[in-house]
Write a protein that holds these residues in place. Structure first.
Motif, PDB file in Angstrom:
ATOM      1  N   ARG A  59     -11.733 -12.665  -6.785  1.00 52.35           N
ATOM      2  CA  ARG A  59     -11.119 -11.489  -6.155  1.00 52.35           C
ATOM      3  C   ARG A  59     -11.153 -10.249  -7.042  1.00 52.35           C
ATOM      4  O   ARG A  59     -10.905  -9.153  -6.579  1.00 52.35           O
ATOM      5  N   GLY A  60     -11.457 -10.412  -8.309  1.00 52.54           N
ATOM      6  CA  GLY A  60     -11.512  -9.279  -9.220  1.00 52.54           C
ATOM      7  C   GLY A  60     -12.918  -8.793  -9.495  1.00 52.54           C
ATOM      8  O   GLY A  60     -13.113  -7.793 -10.184  1.00 52.54           O
ATOM      9  N   ALA A  61     -13.916  -9.500  -8.971  1.00 52.52           N
ATOM     10  CA  ALA A  61     -15.311  -9.111  -9.184  1.00 52.52           C
ATOM     11  C   ALA A  61     -15.774  -8.154  -8.093  1.00 52.52           C
ATOM     12  O   ALA A  61     -15.269  -8.176  -6.970  1.00 52.52           O
ATOM     13  N   ALA A  62     -16.743  -7.324  -8.432  1.00 47.46           N
ATOM     14  CA  ALA A  62     -17.309  -6.393  -7.452  1.00 47.46           C
ATOM     15  C   ALA A  62     -17.938  -7.190  -6.305  1.00 47.46           C
ATOM     16  O   ALA A  62     -18.490  -8.264  -6.504  1.00 47.46           O
ATOM     17  N   ASN A  63     -17.801  -6.652  -5.086  1.00 44.75           N
ATOM     18  CA  ASN A  63     -18.407  -7.308  -3.929  1.00 44.75           C
ATOM     19  C   ASN A  63     -18.966  -6.257  -2.982  1.00 44.75           C
ATOM     20  O   ASN A  63     -18.762  -5.067  -3.168  1.00 44.75           O
ATOM     21  N   PHE A  64     -19.673  -6.706  -1.988  1.00 44.02           N
ATOM     22  CA  PHE A  64     -20.320  -5.803  -1.035  1.00 44.02           C
ATOM     23  C   PHE A  64     -19.653  -5.858   0.332  1.00 44.02           C
ATOM     24  O   PHE A  64     -20.302  -5.666   1.353  1.00 44.02           O
ATOM     25  N   CYS A  65     -18.366  -6.107   0.367  1.00 43.68           N
ATOM     26  CA  CYS A  65     -17.631  -6.199   1.626  1.00 43.68           C
ATOM     27  C   CYS A  65     -17.635  -4.846   2.336  1.00 43.68           C
ATOM     28  O   CYS A  65     -17.253  -3.822   1.764  1.00 43.68           O
ATOM     29  N   GLU A  66     -18.045  -4.849   3.597  1.00 39.21           N
ATOM     30  CA  GLU A  66     -18.094  -3.616   4.389  1.00 39.21           C
ATOM     31  C   GLU A  66     -16.714  -3.205   4.889  1.00 39.21           C
ATOM     32  O   GLU A  66     -16.514  -2.072   5.303  1.00 39.21           O
ATOM     33  N   ASP A  67     -15.747  -4.132   4.883  1.00 33.77           N
ATOM     34  CA  ASP A  67     -14.401  -3.845   5.366  1.00 33.77           C
ATOM     35  C   ASP A  67     -13.477  -3.349   4.256  1.00 33.77           C
ATOM     36  O   ASP A  67     -12.289  -3.164   4.475  1.00 33.77           O
ATOM     37  N   PHE A  68     -14.019  -3.126   3.069  1.00 36.77           N
ATOM     38  CA  PHE A  68     -13.224  -2.685   1.928  1.00 36.77           C
ATOM     39  C   PHE A  68     -12.584  -1.326   2.210  1.00 36.77           C
ATOM     40  O   PHE A  68     -13.233  -0.403   2.688  1.00 36.77           O
ATOM     41  N   LYS A  69     -11.277  -1.232   1.927  1.00 33.78           N
ATOM     42  CA  LYS A  69     -10.569   0.036   2.016  1.00 33.78           C
ATOM     43  C   LYS A  69      -9.662   0.130   0.797  1.00 33.78           C
ATOM     44  O   LYS A  69      -8.816  -0.719   0.566  1.00 33.78           O
ATOM     45  N   LEU A  70      -9.865   1.166   0.031  1.00 37.99           N
ATOM     46  CA  LEU A  70      -9.182   1.350  -1.243  1.00 37.99           C
ATOM     47  C   LEU A  70      -7.674   1.463  -1.066  1.00 37.99           C
ATOM     48  O   LEU A  70      -7.202   2.181  -0.195  1.00 37.99           O
ATOM     49  N   LYS A  71      -6.924   0.763  -1.906  1.00 37.57           N
ATOM     50  CA  LYS A  71      -5.463   0.879  -1.884  1.00 37.57           C
ATOM     51  C   LYS A  71      -5.063   2.276  -2.307  1.00 37.57           C
ATOM     52  O   LYS A  71      -5.708   2.887  -3.151  1.00 37.57           O
ATOM     53  N   GLY A  72      -3.991   2.760  -1.710  1.00 39.92           N
ATOM     54  CA  GLY A  72      -3.464   4.053  -2.115  1.00 39.92           C
ATOM     55  C   GLY A  72      -4.151   5.248  -1.483  1.00 39.92           C
ATOM     56  O   GLY A  72      -3.923   6.365  -1.895  1.00 39.92           O
ATOM     57  N   THR A  73      -5.004   5.016  -0.494  1.00 39.06           N
ATOM     58  CA  THR A  73      -5.642   6.132   0.200  1.00 39.06           C
ATOM     59  C   THR A  73      -5.279   6.060   1.668  1.00 39.06           C
ATOM     60  O   THR A  73      -4.731   5.087   2.142  1.00 39.06           O
ATOM     61  N   GLY A  74      -5.606   7.088   2.397  1.00 40.96           N
ATOM     62  CA  GLY A  74      -5.328   7.105   3.828  1.00 40.96           C
ATOM     63  C   GLY A  74      -4.140   7.975   4.149  1.00 40.96           C
ATOM     64  O   GLY A  74      -3.596   8.664   3.282  1.00 40.96           O
ATOM     65  N   PRO A  75      -3.712   7.966   5.408  1.00 39.96           N
ATOM     66  CA  PRO A  75      -2.611   8.830   5.798  1.00 39.96           C
ATOM     67  C   PRO A  75      -1.311   8.447   5.114  1.00 39.96           C
ATOM     68  O   PRO A  75      -1.015   7.279   4.935  1.00 39.96           O
ATOM     69  N   VAL A  76      -0.563   9.445   4.726  1.00 46.18           N
ATOM     70  CA  VAL A  76       0.716   9.221   4.068  1.00 46.18           C
ATOM     71  C   VAL A  76       1.796   9.136   5.133  1.00 46.18           C
ATOM     72  O   VAL A  76       1.923  10.012   5.980  1.00 46.18           O
ATOM     73  N   LYS A  77       2.562   8.060   5.103  1.00 44.87           N
ATOM     74  CA  LYS A  77       3.641   7.894   6.071  1.00 44.87           C
ATOM     75  C   LYS A  77       4.887   8.569   5.528  1.00 44.87           C
ATOM     76  O   LYS A  77       5.335   8.256   4.436  1.00 44.87           O
ATOM     77  N   THR A  78       5.413   9.500   6.297  1.00 47.01           N
ATOM     78  CA  THR A  78       6.631  10.181   5.883  1.00 47.01           C
ATOM     79  C   THR A  78       7.622  10.185   7.024  1.00 47.01           C
ATOM     80  O   THR A  78       7.246  10.087   8.184  1.00 47.01           O
ATOM     81  N   GLY A  79       8.879  10.324   6.689  1.00 46.64           N
ATOM     82  CA  GLY A  79       9.900  10.449   7.716  1.00 46.64           C
ATOM     83  C   GLY A  79      10.280   9.124   8.342  1.00 46.64           C
ATOM     84  O   GLY A  79       9.946   8.043   7.870  1.00 46.64           O
TER      85      GLY A  79
END
Length: 115
Positions: A59-79
């Motif tokens: 799980r710590g090695a580089a992979n070629f997964c197409e479904d990869f989505k970086l942690k800490g990115t994307g819309p910020v949930k507020t309120g």
């Protein structure tokens, strides 16, 4: 963006995509890996929230997964999370959900107003 291994803050990837070969500048850990993905869920099949993904042993090695989505990115949930639901059921003429008190009190009138 943070490194999953050492926790170092790193600059966000250019163009919003992380290279398959991206590595941490401090500890040289692979960044495009399961441990740095929002879909990585312990206990799920193949430890991934997306069904049908291929099994990845390290799980710590580089992979070629197409479904990869970086942690800490994307819309910020507020309120308040319930605010979206309240906005959905607000009348168009109402501002902030404040409208005819009689209409709010009588569920039948509220239901009939939808049609």
């Amino acid at each position: 963006m943070k490194c999953w291994s050492c926790g170092t803050e790193l600059p966000d990837p250019s163009w919003g995509k992380l290279s398959f070969r991206a590595m941490c500048d401090v500890c040289f850990a692979s960044l495009h890996c399961c441990n740095n993905c929002v879909n990585h869920k312990l206990g799920a099949p193949n430890e991934c929230a997306i069904p049908g993904t291929p099994r990845i042993v390290d799980r710590g090695a580089a992979n070629f997964c197409e479904d990869f989505k970086l942690k800490g990115t994307g819309p910020v949930k507020t309120g308040d999370p319930g605010e979206a639901a309240r906005r959905l059921f607000r009348d168009e003429g109402e501002e902030g959900g404040k409208g005819d008190d009689e209409k709010k009190k009588d569920p039948k009138k509220r239901f009939d107003s939808l049609f």
